[in-house]
Structures are given as structure tokens and as C-alpha cells.
Design a protein around this motif. Sequence first.
Motif, PDB file in Angstrom:
ATOM      1  N   PRO A  15       0.839  -1.207   0.000  1.00  0.00           N
ATOM      2  CA  PRO A  15       0.000   0.000   0.000  1.00  0.00           C
ATOM      3  C   PRO A  15       0.873   1.257   0.000  1.00  0.00           C
ATOM      4  O   PRO A  15       1.874   1.318   0.732  1.00  0.00           O
ATOM      5  N   ILE A  16       0.500   2.231  -0.823  1.00  0.00           N
ATOM      6  CA  ILE A  16       1.316   3.450  -0.926  1.00  0.00           C
ATOM      7  C   ILE A  16       1.374   4.164   0.424  1.00  0.00           C
ATOM      8  O   ILE A  16       2.390   4.749   0.801  1.00  0.00           O
ATOM      9  N   ARG A  17       0.287   4.039   1.176  1.00  0.00           N
ATOM     10  CA  ARG A  17       0.260   4.670   2.501  1.00  0.00           C
ATOM     11  C   ARG A  17       1.393   4.101   3.379  1.00  0.00           C
ATOM     12  O   ARG A  17       2.037   4.829   4.134  1.00  0.00           O
ATOM     13  N   VAL A  21       4.809   5.531   2.011  1.00  0.00           N
ATOM     14  CA  VAL A  21       5.130   6.921   2.365  1.00  0.00           C
ATOM     15  C   VAL A  21       5.482   7.025   3.861  1.00  0.00           C
ATOM     16  O   VAL A  21       6.298   7.858   4.259  1.00  0.00           O
ATOM     17  N   LYS A  72       7.598   0.400 -15.870  1.00  0.00           N
ATOM     18  CA  LYS A  72       6.298   1.083 -15.874  1.00  0.00           C
ATOM     19  C   LYS A  72       5.815   1.341 -14.440  1.00  0.00           C
ATOM     20  O   LYS A  72       5.338   2.430 -14.112  1.00  0.00           O
ATOM     21  N   GLY A  96       7.668   4.058 -12.715  1.00  0.00           N
ATOM     22  CA  GLY A  96       7.132   5.368 -13.089  1.00  0.00           C
ATOM     23  C   GLY A  96       5.889   5.726 -12.303  1.00  0.00           C
ATOM     24  O   GLY A  96       5.735   6.861 -11.830  1.00  0.00           O
ATOM     25  N   VAL A  97       5.007   4.755 -12.135  1.00  0.00           N
ATOM     26  CA  VAL A  97       3.748   5.009 -11.415  1.00  0.00           C
ATOM     27  C   VAL A  97       4.016   5.312  -9.940  1.00  0.00           C
ATOM     28  O   VAL A  97       3.485   6.283  -9.387  1.00  0.00           O
ATOM     29  N   SER A 121       5.724   8.652  -9.537  1.00  0.00           N
ATOM     30  CA  SER A 121       4.764   9.740  -9.741  1.00  0.00           C
ATOM     31  C   SER A 121       3.882   9.911  -8.506  1.00  0.00           C
ATOM     32  O   SER A 121       3.621  11.033  -8.058  1.00  0.00           O
ATOM     33  N   ALA A 122       3.429   8.777  -7.950  1.00  0.00           N
ATOM     34  CA  ALA A 122       2.590   8.848  -6.744  1.00  0.00           C
ATOM     35  C   ALA A 122       3.349   9.519  -5.601  1.00  0.00           C
ATOM     36  O   ALA A 122       2.780  10.336  -4.859  1.00  0.00           O
ATOM     37  N   ARG A 176       5.753  11.717  -5.891  1.00  0.00           N
ATOM     38  CA  ARG A 176       5.874  13.163  -6.186  1.00  0.00           C
ATOM     39  C   ARG A 176       4.552  13.881  -5.884  1.00  0.00           C
ATOM     40  O   ARG A 176       4.544  15.015  -5.397  1.00  0.00           O
ATOM     41  N   ILE A 177       3.440  13.223  -6.198  1.00  0.00           N
ATOM     42  CA  ILE A 177       2.132  13.821  -5.890  1.00  0.00           C
ATOM     43  C   ILE A 177       1.981  13.957  -4.366  1.00  0.00           C
ATOM     44  O   ILE A 177       1.482  14.966  -3.866  1.00  0.00           O
ATOM     45  N   TRP A 178       2.460  12.949  -3.653  1.00  0.00           N
ATOM     46  CA  TRP A 178       2.441  13.017  -2.179  1.00  0.00           C
ATOM     47  C   TRP A 178       3.292  14.192  -1.709  1.00  0.00           C
ATOM     48  O   TRP A 178       2.917  14.924  -0.782  1.00  0.00           O
ATOM     49  N   ARG A 211       3.837  16.910  -3.357  1.00  0.00           N
ATOM     50  CA  ARG A 211       3.063  18.127  -3.666  1.00  0.00           C
ATOM     51  C   ARG A 211       1.979  18.337  -2.619  1.00  0.00           C
ATOM     52  O   ARG A 211       1.780  19.449  -2.122  1.00  0.00           O
ATOM     53  N   GLU A 255      14.269   7.459 -10.655  1.00  0.00           N
ATOM     54  CA  GLU A 255      13.741   6.194 -11.177  1.00  0.00           C
ATOM     55  C   GLU A 255      14.867   5.424 -11.855  1.00  0.00           C
ATOM     56  O   GLU A 255      15.649   5.997 -12.614  1.00  0.00           O
TER      57      GLU A 255
END
Lengths: 222, 135
Positions: free
Chosen positions: A8-10, A13, A40, A43-44, A47-48, A50-52, A54, A64
Motif C-alpha cells: 500500500p502506498i500509505r 510513504v 512502468k 514510473g507510477v 509519480s505517486a 511526487r504527488i504526495w 506536492r 527512477e
Amino acid sequence: MIVAEQKPIRELVEMVKDFQKILVLGCKGCVTVCNVGGAKEVGVLASALRIWGRKTGRDLQVGEHTLERQCDPEYIEELGGIVGEYDAVISIACGVGPQFVSERYPTARVFPGVNTKFMGGAVAHGIWSERCAGCGQCVVHYFGGLCPIARCSKSLMNGPCGGSADGRCEIHKEVECIWDTIVRKMTEQGRLNELIEFKPPKSWTTARDGGPRSMIREELVK
Amino acid sequence: MSEFKPRILAFYCANCASSAANVSESMSLGVPAGVKMVQVPCTGRIETLHLLKPFEEGADGVYVAGCQEDSCRYMSGILKAEKRVAQVKRILEELDIEPGRIEAFKLSAGKGFRFAEIASEMMKRVQELGPISGG
């Protein structure tokens, strides 16, 4: 292949929240084939992150990189000029990858980005199924080419058990009773009598139960 | 504090949604300023990363406008796009970002009014959600 799923991305992070420069490290081996740890997916995840960054106002730098394999030292060497530039590495290879990176670069902070699940294959697009338990003594030829060690919930050598019903396992209706399939296949092949023969208890000394395993092939050792 | 002006990226397919866009234009219905339109041959080609990158680069919302399920030129383009949009929604949720910032819409070639309406709907929705950056 070794099949894995992304953590899980949570959770990820939380692992790397104290770091500013993060390298997401992929592998072109098994995890690329099961769509969880290749370029691939690097990259995803990057990106996630980097959005975190932001979202939380963090000045993150997310790099990467994807290696040919993370389970061979010669490819790990490629990271020589890269790892030092980052505060943390998230390896999205199977559990072998983060360990090889950690062992080669002792000062690097390495985190696992995936959970390694099993050895198996794709039975349909996006669906993977376990096929091998890595027991160290393959016996599939006794059972019509099917493995009761990996695919029977009880790893029975003499099955099926009383929990088999309509070809399904008692632990869950979605789980195939491999012993039902073995019996049907052996019947079709006219070999049912082979299953009547008692199979003695399997020795687990070649499996993980015998402790951590290694293998040496003298003809390949330099 | 300056007024929040959402930036939205919209992917629309070169078939049904594009025709709807032409109808919309002929009806003199525009999309709100702040909505940047990107035409793609088929929404089925839009990868998860294509949907994430705009958020990374400063967009406040993203949407995909494709064919209806029964009229997709490439059979299943919008269905694939919907699954990827759903994946990005899950990723955004895990990052404590509102999943409503991304959406997939299906419309037929003649729906010019709907094409413009979708853009306005998304603009209104994202306006209400506010900017992503929390700091």
C-alpha cells in the motif's frame, strides 16, 4: 515466476517520510512480467510519491531506475554511482532485490516496495496462481503433472481429504481442490491405480524447514 | 488569498467524444478556461501514468471522455480507461487526496451539450475541493 504485489502506498510513504531523495528501483525480471516492479511500475510509484510531495509540501526528489535483475551481483554493480545520491531506496523487486542492494551497499537505507507472494504463473490476464512451493524435491510426475504440495491446502501426498466437495476446497469455494483435479486427470490417463499406492511422508529437509538454503554448482564457480 | 483557479486536464478520444466536441463547438458551447483538452486516438491507450502525471505537474483534476460501451470503435477502450481511472482513484485515496478529482465519462458522438456539461461539472467539482497542495 515470482509473483508479488505492491505494498500500500500509505505504508510506503510512512517508510520514507523522513527522507528527501528517494530512488524507486525496479527489476526487469519476474516482477516486470507480473506487472508490479518493472519500469512502468517504477514510473507510477515515483509519480505517486511526487504527488504526495506536492500534497504535503515536501521538497522531494524522486529518482527512477530499473535494473536488468536485482538478483545478480553484476547488475547490482550498476548502482555504484547512483545509490549514494539518494537518502533512501525503495526496491520493487521481490524480496531478493532489497537484500542484494542492502548487502552490496551497506550504508544505503533500502525499503521493500512490494510484498512477495508466491511462485506461480498467470492463469489469465491480471490473474496469477501459485504453482510451486519450492520444496526442493519435485514430485509432480506422481500426480499427473500437478503439485499437491503447492496447490493442496494441506499439502497432502495422499488425497483428497474429506474437505473436498464439488471440486472445491473446504477452506474457500474459490480454491480448487487440486486432489479432485489430480484424480480426474489420472482417471483420464488410465493411471488411477498409481494413486492407490501409498506415498510415504515427504521429507521436508530439502524445503525451507531444513533452514535457509543455498546451492553450489562447482562447474560454474570461478 | 487569491481566488483558486483549477487546472484540469481532459483526455478525450478521437471518435465519439471528439464528434461530441465538434457538435458542442457547432452549438457554440465552450469548455471553461482552465480545462486543457488532449485528444487521444482511443481512451484505451491512456496508461495509469498518463493519468498521474498531470497531478504531479500541477493539475487539480483530470478526466477522461470516451465512447459509450456499446459504440467504442476499438471495442473496449473506455472500459480499460475506467479501470485505470479507478486505479488512480485508489492511489489518490491512499495519498489522502480526494478521488473525485479524477473521473471517466462515456458519451455518444451526438452529445455536444453533454461534452460541455462534463467540463463544467468537473470544474465545479474541483473548485469545491480546492487546491491539492496542503503544505
